[in-house]
Motif scaffolding. Structure first.
Motif, PDB file in Angstrom:
ATOM      1  N   CYS A 300       0.851  -1.202   0.000  1.00  0.00           N
ATOM      2  CA  CYS A 300       0.000   0.000   0.000  1.00  0.00           C
ATOM      3  C   CYS A 300       0.887   1.254   0.000  1.00  0.00           C
ATOM      4  O   CYS A 300       2.011   1.220   0.517  1.00  0.00           O
ATOM      5  N   SER A 302       3.297   4.211  -0.122  1.00  0.00           N
ATOM      6  CA  SER A 302       4.696   4.331  -0.553  1.00  0.00           C
ATOM      7  C   SER A 302       5.335   2.972  -0.768  1.00  0.00           C
ATOM      8  O   SER A 302       6.188   2.810  -1.659  1.00  0.00           O
ATOM      9  N   THR A 347       6.089  -3.864   3.501  1.00  0.00           N
ATOM     10  CA  THR A 347       5.411  -3.048   4.518  1.00  0.00           C
ATOM     11  C   THR A 347       6.387  -2.563   5.586  1.00  0.00           C
ATOM     12  O   THR A 347       7.251  -3.328   6.022  1.00  0.00           O
ATOM     13  N   GLN A 348       6.239  -1.326   5.984  1.00  0.00           N
ATOM     14  CA  GLN A 348       7.035  -0.806   7.082  1.00  0.00           C
ATOM     15  C   GLN A 348       6.517  -1.358   8.398  1.00  0.00           C
ATOM     16  O   GLN A 348       7.241  -1.996   9.152  1.00  0.00           O
ATOM     17  N   SER A 349       5.225  -1.130   8.639  1.00  0.00           N
ATOM     18  CA  SER A 349       4.655  -1.461   9.957  1.00  0.00           C
ATOM     19  C   SER A 349       4.477  -2.958  10.158  1.00  0.00           C
ATOM     20  O   SER A 349       4.514  -3.451  11.279  1.00  0.00           O
ATOM     21  N   SER A 355      -2.589  -5.209   3.532  1.00  0.00           N
ATOM     22  CA  SER A 355      -1.417  -6.027   3.187  1.00  0.00           C
ATOM     23  C   SER A 355      -1.484  -7.369   3.909  1.00  0.00           C
ATOM     24  O   SER A 355      -1.147  -8.411   3.346  1.00  0.00           O
ATOM     25  N   VAL A 398       4.465  10.302   9.908  1.00  0.00           N
ATOM     26  CA  VAL A 398       3.471   9.593   9.090  1.00  0.00           C
ATOM     27  C   VAL A 398       4.003   9.419   7.662  1.00  0.00           C
ATOM     28  O   VAL A 398       3.845   8.359   7.052  1.00  0.00           O
ATOM     29  N   ALA A 399       4.619  10.450   7.131  1.00  0.00           N
ATOM     30  CA  ALA A 399       5.166  10.357   5.772  1.00  0.00           C
ATOM     31  C   ALA A 399       6.454   9.543   5.819  1.00  0.00           C
ATOM     32  O   ALA A 399       7.437   9.941   6.445  1.00  0.00           O
ATOM     33  N   THR A 400       6.456   8.427   5.148  1.00  0.00           N
ATOM     34  CA  THR A 400       7.645   7.575   5.219  1.00  0.00           C
ATOM     35  C   THR A 400       8.783   8.124   4.358  1.00  0.00           C
ATOM     36  O   THR A 400       8.562   8.646   3.262  1.00  0.00           O
ATOM     37  N   GLN A 407      13.208  -0.122   1.815  1.00  0.00           N
ATOM     38  CA  GLN A 407      12.408  -1.097   1.041  1.00  0.00           C
ATOM     39  C   GLN A 407      12.967  -1.229  -0.370  1.00  0.00           C
ATOM     40  O   GLN A 407      12.989  -2.311  -0.956  1.00  0.00           O
ATOM     41  N   LEU A 484       3.036  11.690  -3.898  1.00  0.00           N
ATOM     42  CA  LEU A 484       2.369  11.311  -2.634  1.00  0.00           C
ATOM     43  C   LEU A 484       2.965  12.079  -1.461  1.00  0.00           C
ATOM     44  O   LEU A 484       2.249  12.585  -0.590  1.00  0.00           O
ATOM     45  N   LYS A 485       4.311  12.198  -1.444  1.00  0.00           N
ATOM     46  CA  LYS A 485       4.961  12.931  -0.350  1.00  0.00           C
ATOM     47  C   LYS A 485       4.396  14.341  -0.271  1.00  0.00           C
ATOM     48  O   LYS A 485       4.045  14.818   0.786  1.00  0.00           O
ATOM     49  N   GLU A 488       0.479  14.424   0.760  1.00  0.00           N
ATOM     50  CA  GLU A 488       0.087  13.994   2.103  1.00  0.00           C
ATOM     51  C   GLU A 488       0.506  14.978   3.184  1.00  0.00           C
ATOM     52  O   GLU A 488      -0.171  15.084   4.202  1.00  0.00           O
ATOM     53  N   VAL A 605      -2.025   1.773   9.107  1.00  0.00           N
ATOM     54  CA  VAL A 605      -3.436   1.685   8.730  1.00  0.00           C
ATOM     55  C   VAL A 605      -3.910   0.260   9.032  1.00  0.00           C
ATOM     56  O   VAL A 605      -3.956  -0.605   8.169  1.00  0.00           O
TER      57      VAL A 605
HETATM   58  O1  M6R Z   1       3.275   0.244   7.076  1.00  0.00           O
HETATM   59  P1  M6R Z   1       3.128   0.120   5.598  1.00  0.00           P
HETATM   60  O2  M6R Z   1       4.422   0.224   4.865  1.00  0.00           O
HETATM   61  O3  M6R Z   1       2.377  -1.118   5.183  1.00  0.00           O
HETATM   62  O4  M6R Z   1       2.245   1.360   5.168  1.00  0.00           O
HETATM   63  C1  M6R Z   1       1.831   1.542   3.845  1.00  0.00           C
HETATM   64  C2  M6R Z   1       1.287   2.934   3.620  1.00  0.00           C
HETATM   65  O5  M6R Z   1       0.226   3.189   4.497  1.00  0.00           O
HETATM   66  C3  M6R Z   1       2.365   4.006   3.815  1.00  0.00           C
HETATM   67  O6  M6R Z   1       3.461   3.807   2.974  1.00  0.00           O
HETATM   68  C4  M6R Z   1       1.762   5.407   3.528  1.00  0.00           C
HETATM   69  O7  M6R Z   1       1.439   5.531   2.185  1.00  0.00           O
HETATM   70  C5  M6R Z   1       2.725   6.505   3.979  1.00  0.00           C
HETATM   71  N1  M6R Z   1       2.033   7.473   4.762  1.00  0.00           N
HETATM   72  C6  M6R Z   1       3.292   7.303   2.865  1.00  0.00           C
HETATM   73  O8  M6R Z   1       4.189   8.259   3.338  1.00  0.00           O
END
Ligand code: M6R
Length: 608
Positions: A300, A302, A347-349, A355, A398-400, A407, A484-485, A488, A605
């Protein structure tokens, strides 16, 4: 999408809860609340607005004495942000209190039933159903009531719960929403995420789906949904505690952008061994790699954009066909997953609901899933068949930025590994790519040091209404992330387009002064993209270009050019994204936006 914490121990609970919530505010920040048991009753204060409002209302916790409590920071799903919809939520007599992260999907049906049985609702939340349903089932045994509750609920949840007639205990339970338990000498804690408890302990238990935990100040007992006691082993978290603090930077986003050289290096260097790529934890053998016929990259936001880039990298280097899917689409589109397919979830989280659902969908169809995950021990890391970690450390904004960069690196390494194992990459090319990869951290550093110039340019666009990003191939994928950066964190409308598509409709949006950011890093496409820049410029656009050093031809078609150092054509995203991140950051600052906590967004999310 919310954050929960709980504490029981020797110390005053409220300050510990507030401190824990401050580390979880990235998960939601439209309201917050805490409930503390003072020995005779449960007292609660909650309020709409940021955590600082709650801190003021509670006098930094002093107004709620007691050594056991639960807290919540909310990202509204059911019911607008308001005092009454904020968590915690009570049962009718105020003897049971609940905080919740997740969504109860059958809450309307349950609510109707409870209303028929005389229960009255004060909020519009799905969570209040939980407090009343617990009340309905409660006959003096919390465990029994919680297990019955779990049998009735559909959806996702992590709860923290206190029962007034069980002093000295707090309960927690989870299904499809994250929850950890920490054991410390000062008491025991629950939280949605590690940073909330790092100050107190590094010894963490990951609660699995449909597990329940009972905490007292000196013990913790785990149960399954059948109320049978189960054994769990703690995991030691070795994060640097300072990584979750701002450390002198004005914003987490800026700090995290500056951490990119290190995060990138930490992600590739342990995997480059004796001129080869070794991804120890992944557990994919050379035979497994050779057997892959098709890859789906599913993610999802980024993370999806990194997949868009790495489609080109995998296909170009390893000659394996790749499809890239948004997880929210993949999970419902009945994809054709034949034997020989590998699904990569990025995924980061590790907790993103779509996902996670996509991963489960793939596993249901017997297709192996590789998770590229930042948060160790997260749901996706645990449920995937294979895991490759990105070593970005905790990302709070929040903004990755740094997680995105790692990644990319993880997928470059994977694509190179696949190419090598499958005999698609000559030795010299492999060696030269490794050299280019090793140069990326210092090249990123150099780009970051140009921040003042980008800030000056960004200041001219704080009042922009629309900004377009264009590029071809990998440059299109970079454009998507740049766009997106910007949108957002600055709330400026922005779109990314494949440059060749402009003349099929989009070019009609170009007006005098519209900013178009062109990404031009792919040598074989330079001329094509430059023609598209000329097209928009001749219709009044102001063009900013990001291109490789030496490509001075771009200057003819651009008003402002940012040069990135030379690198391998597959790695240009890692460099070109840096000025675009800085641009978005400075436009946001210039507009006075809340960079780290943009409106309507949350970091993880965990709801659909
Ligand atoms: O934790 P995740 O990498 O699964 O999150 C995916 C997206 O929600 C995340 O990359 C989102 O788009 C960021 N806020 C973008 O900066």
């Amino acid at each position: 999408m919310c954050g929960i914490v709980g504490y029981i121990g020797e110390e005053q609970a409220a300050p510990i809860l507030l401190d824990g919530l401050s580390k979880l505010e990235y998960r939601g920040y439209d309201s917050a609340g805490i409930a503390v048991y003072n020995g005779t009753e449960i007292q609660m204060i909650k309020s709409m607005g940021r955590l600082k409002v709650l801190s003021e209302l509670t006098h930094d916790g002093a107004k709620l004495p007691g050594t056991a409590g639960i807290g919540h920071t909310r990202w509204a799903t059911h019911g607008a942000p308001s005092d009454v919809n904020a968590h915690p939520h009570f049962n009718k007599t105020g003897s049971i209190v609940v905080v919740h992260n997740g969504i109860i999907e059958n809450y309307l049906k349950l609510r109707q039933k409870l209303i028929r049985r005389g229960y009255e609702f004060v909020s519009e939340t799905d969570t209040e159903v939980v407090a009343h349903l617990l009340d309905y089932y409660y006959q003096g045994n919390p465990l029994e009531a919680i297990a019955k509750l779990m049998h009735r609920l559909e959806g996702s949840y992590a709860f923290g719960i206190i029962f007034q007639d069980h002093p000295g205990e707090i309960y927690a339970v989870r299904k499809d929403s994250p929850l950890i338990v920490g054991a410390s000498s000062r008491g025991n804690l629950i939280a949605s995420d590690v940073p909330a408890i790092l100050k107190y302990t590094r010894s963490v238990y990951f609660i699995e789906n449909e597990e329940i935990v009972r905490l007292s100040k000196e013990s913790m007992t785990f149960y399954n949904i059948d109320e049978e006691e189960i054994e769990k082993q703690p995991v030691t978290i070795d994060w640097d505690i300072n990584a979750a603090e701002k450390g002198g930077y004005e914003h987490f986003m800026l700090k995290e952008m500056y951490e990119q050289p290190k995060a990138v290096r930490d992600t590739f260097s342990p995997r480059i061994k004796d001129g080869d790529i070794v991804i120890e934890e992944m557990g994919l053998s050379d035979e497994d790699i050779k057997a892959v016929k098709k890859i789906y990259i599913v993610a999802c936001g980024s993370a999806y954009h990194t997949g868009m880039t790495c489609k080109y990298v995998f296909e170009g280097l390893a000659r394996i066909p790749v499809e890239v899917d948004l997880a929210s689409e993949f999970r419902y589109r009945n994809p054709i997953l034949e034997p020989g397919t590998l699904v990569i979830v990025v995924t980061q989280s590790g907790e993103t609901a779509d996902s996670l659902a996509a991963l489960r969908e793939a596993k249901k169809r017997d297709v192996p899933v590789l998770g590229i995950v930042n948060v160790v021990g997260s749901s996706i890391a645990r449920e995937a068949d294979h895991v490759m970690y990105t070593w970005a450390g905790p990302e709070i904004a929040v903004a990755t930025t740094k997680a995105y960069s790692t990644q990319l690196i993880a997928q470059y390494l994977l694509a190179m590994k696949f190419a090598r194992v499958r005999g698609e990459m000559p030795d010299e090319m492999f060696a030269s790519m490794l050299e280019d990869m090793e140069r990326l951290p210092e090249q990123i550093e150099m780009l970051l040091s140009n921040k003042e110039k980008i800030q000056r340019f960004a200041n001219r666009y704080v009042a922009a209404r629309d900004v377009f990003f264009i590029g071809r191939g990998i440059d299109y994928a970079i454009s998507m992330e740049g766009s997106l950066k910007l949108k957002e964190i600055s709330y400026i409308h922005s779109e990314a387009y494949a440059a060749g598509e402009l003349k099929h409709g989009t070019i009609s949006l170009i007006e005098e002064g519209t900013l178009v950011n062109a990404v031009v890093t792919q040598e074989e496409l330079f001329k094509k993209t430059i023609s598209n820049m000329v097209e928009v410029k001749s219709r009044g656009a102001c063009v900013m270009a990001v291109t490789q050093v030496g490509n001075t031809e771009v200057e003819k078609a651009a008003d402002y050019v940012i040069y990135i150092p030379k690198t391998n054509r597959y790695f240009t995203n890692s460099l070109a994204i840096i000025p675009l991140q800085l641009f978005a950051y400075y436009v946001s600052i210039g507009k006075g936006c809340d960079v780290d906590k943009p409106r309507n967004l949350a970091k993880s999310v965990t709801v659909e």
